[in-house]
Write a protein that holds these residues in place. Structure first.
Motif: not given
Ligand code: MCA
Length: 509
Positions: A209, A308, A314
């Motif tokens: 994202p 980070g 980072m």
């Molecule tokens: C999706 N779901 C989640 C999450 N993502 N539940 C808990 N935690 C999550 N992270 C839910 C959905 O709402 C859905 O629920 C079910 O899980 C399955 O969805 P699915 O389509 O399989 O999920 P997805 O769209 O494939 O998402 C998974 C993902 C996503 C790709 C791993 O969570 C993601 O992009 N994560 C990256 C986060 C990120 O970029 N963090 C950076 C911030 P239901 O079916 O009940 O509706 S931290 C940062 O920036 C710092 C600086 C760092 O160090 O990086």
């Protein structure tokens, strides 16, 4: 040279080179944007923003899916000296209102699909002057900027100018906007450029994202800073990503542990060779040892784990060349100072002793938006940022994180601060008290669970409370599980013992 100046020079030097390949959702259509086209789009978007009265220092909130207009707007906002505020497209109105109000956003650019939910917010937001609705995947935005003159307005010359605001939460209270300056972003990009050996020939496969530092700054800006090409996929799809990673087209990939585990799962039974991949990183949450190991065994690749924060970009990374150590986040990046201190006295501890991680560097944000007391709390008197993480330094300089001093859940790479969820639960008439904790989970790292004490004689089911939370919180913050209790385990002072709750729930699962 600041990042935006650097990008500006690429746009003439690498004019005909592809900067962005954008793969539209649900279609095989790919939009190619050269560096020159990117520059033109930024300049016309600056004129569009000016027509809405956007000036230096104004906050412009962006709640859009991953799309090209987001990128043009974000870069144009920063180039005007205004502040880009990217927001998760999943935030429901309840959360959205808080961010728009706290940031005192002047312009809000939103997805037309959400108009009926967003329109009612406007009258309650005194400083919000305009909402611009976009159809993110149509040619509406191109048409909107096409007729506008390009402006070659000056880039912000002052590194201390705030460029970007990312909301993060804390152990108490509501989320706060970490204010990253042009200097912070540039310092971090320069460190990563050196440490990770970014090259103009790199092709980044981008699946993250773009409303967080990881996907936006580290990945996307990292590629643009290098004059490389970023291929933006609208969302993570394991099969598609594996196909692309073995295609030979790409050289860089960045993911969170949940993605890496899914790649291992979907690759079962397939012959996978990441031969052309130069750099594959993992971050935003601790990389489980078994995923690190399975990557080596199955793919013959050693993932590079790094550490980070939104406030800093980072900080620490395993090396590009040299040992990438399992369980460790590696060595401080160039220009970043790290120390391990006693959590109470804040005095430096010897190697091998676990303590609180504190950091310093030009990448560290000056503080939080209009929250001087929170900003002051975040830093020691001599200017070290208290990360809230615990860690240890090995004698050879490698750092390993050892849990959190702060009450934080990380699920699929997203941070969830229990008080945010507890505040929402507290508003429910049937709830007397709640304690939100993270339960270990193979796929997500942790999942959110709520322990709830109900008002006497009230009736509500687990599903109803989860549905209630989902209306008020972005999907990943809503509990996956609710456990009703008569009271919580407490210590002698009456404080809820969350570690004990976690233990009970884990044993129960
Ligand atoms: C999706 N779901 C989640 C999450 N993502 N539940 C808990 N935690 C999550 N992270 C839910 C959905 O709402 C859905 O629920 C079910 O899980 C399955 O969805 P699915 O389509 O399989 O999920 P997805 O769209 O494939 O998402 C998974 C993902 C996503 C790709 C791993 O969570 C993601 O992009 N994560 C990256 C986060 C990120 O970029 N963090 C950076 C911030 P239901 O079916 O009940 O509706 S931290 C940062 O920036 C710092 C600086 C760092 O160090 O990086």
């Amino acid at each position: 040279m600041l990042f935006l100046d650097h990008l500006h020079t690429h746009c003439s030097r690498l004019a005909h080179k592809t900067a962005i390949e954008f793969v539209a959702p649900d279609s095989a259509e790919t939009h190619m944007v050269t560096y020159r086209q990117l520059e033109e789009a930024i300049q016309r978007t600056m004129t569009l923003l000016q027509s809405y009265g956007v000036e230096a220092g104004d906050r412009v909130a962006l709640q859009l899916p991953k799309c090209l207009p987001f990128l043009y707007l974000h870069l144009a906002i920063m180039r005007l000296g205004a502040i880009s505020l990217p927001l998760n497209p999943g935030y429901p109105p309840h959360e959205l209102h808080y961010f728009l109000e706290d940031a005192a956003a002047k312009l809000f650019v939103a997805d037309s699909a959400n108009r009926s939910a967003i329109d009612p917010l406007q009258p309650t937001l005194a400083e919000l002057q305009h909402i611009l609705y976009l159809d993110p995947f149509s040619d509406q935005f191109d048409a909107l900027i096409a007729g506008r003159p390009a402006t070659n307005a000056r880039l912000p010359a002052n590194p201390a100018t705030i460029a970007l605001m990312i909301y993060t939460s804390g152990t108490t209270g509501r989320p706060k906007g970490a204010t990253l300056t042009h200097g912070n972003i540039t310092a971090n990009l320069n460190s990563l450029h050196t440490a990770w050996g970014w090259q103009e020939q790199d092709v980044l496969l981008h699946v993250l994202p773009i409303f967080h530092v990881h996907g936006l700054i580290v990945a996307l800006h990292g590629a643009l800073n290098a004059g490389a090409t970023a291929v933006l996929l609208p969302k993570f799809d394991g099969d598609d990503v594996i196909d692309r990673l073995i295609s030979g087209k790409y050289s860089v990939f960045m993911g969170v542990p949940t993605m890496h585990r899914r790649l291992l799962d979907v690759a079962q039974g397939r012959d996978v060779d990441f031969g052309r991949m130069r750099l594959m990183t993992s971050g935003s949450d601790r990389l489980p040892d078994d995923v690190f190991q399975a990557y080596q065994d199955r793919f013959g690749y050693t993932l590079l784990e790094r550490y980070g924060m939104s406030e800093t970009g980072m900080l620490i990374s395993n090396p590009l060349h040299g040992e990438r150590r399992v369980g460790s986040v590696g060595l401080p990046l160039p220009g970043v100072s790290v120390r391990i201190v006693d959590p109470e006295m804040e005095q430096q501890l010897p190697d091998g002793t676990v303590g609180a991680v504190q950091v310093k560097g030009d990448n560290v944000c000056p503080g939080y938006w209009r929250k001087p007391e929170k900003s002051a709390e975040a830093f020691t008197p001599d200017g070290w940022l208290r990360t809230g993480d615990m860690g240890v330094r090995a004698p050879d300089g490698y750092y390993t994180l050892k849990g959190r001093a702060k009450d934080l859940i990380i699920t699929g790479g997203y941070n969830v601060y229990p008080p945010e969820v507890e505040l929402v639960l507290a508003d429910h008439p049937a709830v007397t008290a709640s304690a939100v904790v993270g339960c270990p989970d193979r796929e997500w790292g942790e999942t959110v669970a709520a322990c709830v004490v109900l008002q006497p004689n009230s009736r509500i089911t687990e599903d109803e409370l989860i549905a209630y939370c989902r209306e008020r919180l972005v999907h990943y913050k809503a509990p996956r599980r609710v456990v009703f209790m008569s009271d919580f385990p407490r210590n002698a002072l009456g404080k809820v013992q969350k570690a004990e709750l976690r233990r009970l729930l884990t044993a129960d699962a």
